[in-house]
Motif scaffolding. Structure first.
Motif, PDB file in Angstrom:
ATOM      1  N   GLU A  77      49.109  80.411 -41.410  1.00 27.68           N
ATOM      2  CA  GLU A  77      48.123  80.336 -42.342  1.00 27.68           C
ATOM      3  C   GLU A  77      48.697  79.816 -43.520  1.00 27.68           C
ATOM      4  OE1 GLU A  77      44.877  83.071 -45.025  1.00 27.68           O
ATOM      5  OE2 GLU A  77      45.981  83.974 -43.364  1.00 27.68           O
ATOM      6  N   ARG A  78      49.911  80.298 -43.845  1.00 28.56           N
ATOM      7  CA  ARG A  78      50.508  79.750 -45.123  1.00 28.56           C
ATOM      8  C   ARG A  78      51.179  78.397 -45.022  1.00 28.56           C
ATOM      9  NH1 ARG A  78      54.699  82.762 -49.002  1.00 28.56           N
ATOM     10  NH2 ARG A  78      55.786  80.898 -49.905  1.00 28.56           N
ATOM     11  N   HIS A  79      51.726  78.270 -43.811  1.00 25.85           N
ATOM     12  CA  HIS A  79      52.452  76.928 -43.759  1.00 25.85           C
ATOM     13  C   HIS A  79      51.918  75.865 -42.871  1.00 25.85           C
ATOM     14  CE1 HIS A  79      56.155  79.162 -45.443  1.00 25.85           C
ATOM     15  NE2 HIS A  79      55.891  79.880 -44.368  1.00 25.85           N
ATOM     16  N   GLY A  80      50.695  76.120 -42.357  1.00 21.31           N
ATOM     17  CA  GLY A  80      50.125  74.961 -41.562  1.00 21.31           C
ATOM     18  C   GLY A  80      49.208  74.331 -42.597  1.00 21.31           C
ATOM     19  N   ALA A  81      49.306  73.035 -42.576  1.00 22.67           N
ATOM     20  CA  ALA A  81      48.410  72.234 -43.390  1.00 22.67           C
ATOM     21  C   ALA A  81      48.300  70.603 -42.683  1.00 22.67           C
ATOM     22  CB  ALA A  81      49.171  71.911 -44.830  1.00 22.67           C
ATOM     23  N   PRO A  82      47.605  70.803 -41.509  1.00 23.26           N
ATOM     24  CA  PRO A  82      47.355  69.561 -40.868  1.00 23.26           C
ATOM     25  C   PRO A  82      46.921  68.416 -41.466  1.00 23.26           C
ATOM     26  CG  PRO A  82      46.202  71.350 -40.098  1.00 23.26           C
ATOM     27  CD  PRO A  82      46.508  71.946 -40.827  1.00 23.26           C
ATOM     28  N   SER A  83      46.100  68.570 -42.319  1.00 28.62           N
ATOM     29  CA  SER A  83      45.540  67.367 -42.950  1.00 28.62           C
ATOM     30  C   SER A  83      46.640  66.769 -43.797  1.00 28.62           C
ATOM     31  CB  SER A  83      44.542  67.986 -44.067  1.00 28.62           C
ATOM     32  OG  SER A  83      44.860  68.771 -44.984  1.00 28.62           O
ATOM     33  N   ARG A  84      47.575  67.381 -44.212  1.00 22.64           N
ATOM     34  CA  ARG A  84      48.850  66.686 -45.058  1.00 22.64           C
ATOM     35  C   ARG A  84      49.984  66.475 -43.984  1.00 22.64           C
ATOM     36  NH1 ARG A  84      51.520  69.813 -48.367  1.00 22.64           N
ATOM     37  NH2 ARG A  84      50.383  71.741 -47.890  1.00 22.64           N
ATOM     38  N   ASN A  85      49.723  66.491 -42.654  1.00 24.50           N
ATOM     39  CA  ASN A  85      50.588  66.376 -41.573  1.00 24.50           C
ATOM     40  C   ASN A  85      51.710  67.339 -41.710  1.00 24.50           C
ATOM     41  OD1 ASN A  85      49.851  64.357 -39.790  1.00 24.50           O
ATOM     42  ND2 ASN A  85      50.748  62.719 -41.092  1.00 24.50           N
ATOM     43  N   ILE A  86      51.623  68.527 -41.999  1.00 23.56           N
ATOM     44  CA  ILE A  86      52.278  69.674 -41.950  1.00 23.56           C
ATOM     45  C   ILE A  86      51.625  70.623 -40.997  1.00 23.56           C
ATOM     46  CG2 ILE A  86      53.579  71.534 -42.994  1.00 23.56           C
ATOM     47  CD1 ILE A  86      53.573  69.876 -45.665  1.00 23.56           C
ATOM     48  N   HIS A  87      52.060  70.713 -39.718  1.00 17.74           N
ATOM     49  CA  HIS A  87      51.526  71.462 -38.460  1.00 17.74           C
ATOM     50  C   HIS A  87      52.199  72.833 -38.116  1.00 17.74           C
ATOM     51  CE1 HIS A  87      49.129  67.931 -37.456  1.00 17.74           C
ATOM     52  NE2 HIS A  87      50.047  67.092 -37.973  1.00 17.74           N
ATOM     53  N   ALA A  88      51.631  73.920 -37.901  1.00 17.51           N
ATOM     54  CA  ALA A  88      52.222  75.219 -37.695  1.00 17.51           C
ATOM     55  C   ALA A  88      51.632  75.504 -36.322  1.00 17.51           C
ATOM     56  CB  ALA A  88      51.919  76.057 -38.797  1.00 17.51           C
ATOM     57  N   LEU A  89      52.540  75.863 -35.179  1.00 17.87           N
ATOM     58  CA  LEU A  89      52.349  76.459 -33.955  1.00 17.87           C
ATOM     59  C   LEU A  89      52.869  77.864 -33.757  1.00 17.87           C
ATOM     60  CD1 LEU A  89      52.339  73.453 -31.717  1.00 17.87           C
ATOM     61  CD2 LEU A  89      50.387  74.477 -32.382  1.00 17.87           C
ATOM     62  N   GLN A  90      52.299  78.844 -33.144  1.00 15.98           N
ATOM     63  CA  GLN A  90      52.803  79.959 -32.901  1.00 15.98           C
ATOM     64  C   GLN A  90      53.031  79.977 -31.111  1.00 15.98           C
ATOM     65  OE1 GLN A  90      51.923  84.069 -34.514  1.00 15.98           O
ATOM     66  NE2 GLN A  90      51.068  84.332 -32.190  1.00 15.98           N
ATOM     67  N   LEU A  91      54.320  80.455 -30.941  1.00 14.69           N
ATOM     68  CA  LEU A  91      54.515  80.354 -29.241  1.00 14.69           C
ATOM     69  C   LEU A  91      54.828  81.732 -28.918  1.00 14.69           C
ATOM     70  CD1 LEU A  91      55.332  78.989 -26.729  1.00 14.69           C
ATOM     71  CD2 LEU A  91      57.688  78.676 -27.742  1.00 14.69           C
ATOM     72  N   GLU A  92      54.016  82.439 -28.117  1.00 19.86           N
ATOM     73  CA  GLU A  92      54.255  83.720 -27.598  1.00 19.86           C
ATOM     74  C   GLU A  92      54.595  83.564 -26.318  1.00 19.86           C
ATOM     75  OE1 GLU A  92      53.833  87.003 -28.830  1.00 19.86           O
ATOM     76  OE2 GLU A  92      52.744  86.662 -30.791  1.00 19.86           O
ATOM     77  N   ILE A  93      55.964  84.297 -25.880  1.00 20.57           N
ATOM     78  CA  ILE A  93      56.227  84.110 -24.344  1.00 20.57           C
ATOM     79  C   ILE A  93      56.470  85.651 -23.755  1.00 20.57           C
ATOM     80  CG2 ILE A  93      58.358  83.520 -23.150  1.00 20.57           C
ATOM     81  CD1 ILE A  93      58.926  81.289 -25.147  1.00 20.57           C
ATOM     82  N   ASP A  94      55.977  85.938 -22.643  1.00 19.63           N
ATOM     83  CA  ASP A  94      56.105  87.180 -21.996  1.00 19.63           C
ATOM     84  C   ASP A  94      57.305  87.379 -21.811  1.00 19.63           C
ATOM     85  OD1 ASP A  94      56.123  89.313 -20.043  1.00 19.63           O
ATOM     86  OD2 ASP A  94      54.642  88.308 -18.818  1.00 19.63           O
ATOM     87  N   ARG A  95      57.729  88.683 -22.408  1.00 15.09           N
ATOM     88  CA  ARG A  95      59.216  88.948 -22.680  1.00 15.09           C
ATOM     89  C   ARG A  95      59.685  89.489 -21.163  1.00 15.09           C
ATOM     90  NH1 ARG A  95      57.296  93.580 -26.477  1.00 15.09           N
ATOM     91  NH2 ARG A  95      57.176  91.730 -27.981  1.00 15.09           N
ATOM     92  N   SER A  96      58.872  89.778 -20.262  1.00 14.28           N
ATOM     93  CA  SER A  96      59.348  90.023 -19.011  1.00 14.28           C
ATOM     94  C   SER A  96      59.966  88.928 -18.318  1.00 14.28           C
ATOM     95  CB  SER A  96      58.122  90.629 -18.104  1.00 14.28           C
ATOM     96  OG  SER A  96      57.382  89.517 -17.680  1.00 14.28           O
TER      97      SER A  96
END
Length: 289
Positions: A228-247
């Protein structure tokens, strides 16, 4: 691997100026537990470690070796959750707070997982008693603000150099069980399109799927404050979260590295570099609309 710089809030790896549009964040793998924190814990360190994205920093070693800009949090999540807003605080767990403090009663706070985690469903309250307000303010000043300010600077430099920037926020999750449906091993979050262009989220899911990992988008983890804080796609600053199964990379106890770690490191590297190199610069803003 020796970090390029160290402060109270994080280890930073890679060059001062990002050499690609990509900036990596690992906010929940911190393992620094000050003695004062352990003294205040009701059930000792092991109970607090359940909050960690256990050893998720190991997942980004390939990115570090490749020279990407990587930030790994130092404080344990029990000390402060860098993926929460400064005011996501349960007023019942602090003493001496200002009368008009603007606390945010978010769903995460109500579930016990605010800026300072209060409880876990499996063990109950984490602390022996309330935390002094001046201690909360100290943690915000020492850990939270420096971490996010550093991400801001690196994303701004990447954007200035490449015309776009991509924050990849790396987490791990417990194995999911979704009834009779096969549970995803990877979840890509973009706050339902609000923090990144849809083409990027789809690409990340495609790369994971190509490696035999079932991928989901935004369910059940759409991303939180960092996006929410860092993503600003309209300004070409994109933020994705990657969750990986720790098993997939830890042993049966979900505490120590297992044989799958090397494979996951390669997948994370390919996924991240795929994101960084996918679209021509002029296409990003359009893809985010």
């Amino acid at each position: 691997m020796a970090p390029a710089s160290v402060c109270h809030a994080f280890y930073r790896y890679g060059p001062d100026v990002p050499q690609s549009p990509l900036v990596i964040s690992v906010p929940h793998a911190g393992r620094n537990y000050p003695a004062s924190i352990l003294d205040h814990a009701r059930n000792g360190r092991e109970s607090l470690e359940r909050l960690e994205d256990r050893l998720a920093d190991l997942l980004v070693h390939g990115l570090i070796s490749a020279g990407h800009c990587v930030f790994v949090a130092r404080p344990a999540r029990a000390v402060i959750d860098l993926n929460r807003a400064e005011n996501e605080i349960d007023p019942g767990m602090v003493s001496g707070a200002p009368f008009r403090a603007p606390f945010l009663a978010s769903a995460k706070v109500r579930g016990g997982l605010g800026l300072i985690p209060r409880r876990l469903s499996s063990i109950g309250d984490l602390w022996k008693g309330p935390i002094a307000w001046d201690e909360v303010e100290r943690r915000i000043a020492q850990y939270h603000r420096p971490y996010h300010s550093a991400l801001d600077r690196s994303l701004a430099m990447a954007h200035e150099r490449f015309g776009l920037a991509i924050l990849l926020d790396v987490h791990s999750m417990p194995p999911l069980s979704l009834g009779q449906e096969s549970a995803p091993a990877v979840v890509i979050g973009d706050r339902f399109g609000r923090s990144a262009g849809a083409r990027l989220s789809s690409l990340a899911a495609e790369i994971a799927t190509a490696h035999g990992l079932k991928a989901a988008q935004n369910h059940p983890y759409p991303g939180n404050y960092l996006l929410e804080r860092h993503g600003a796609p309209s300004r070409n600053i994109h933020a994705l979260q990657l969750e990986i199964d720790r098993s997939l990379y830890l042993d049966a106890s979900l505490r120590w590295p297992a044989s799958g770690l090397a494979r996951l490191q390669r997948i994370v590297l390919e996924l991240a570099e795929g994101l960084a190199g996918e679209l021509p610069l002029e296409d990003f803003a359009q893809a985010a609309e």
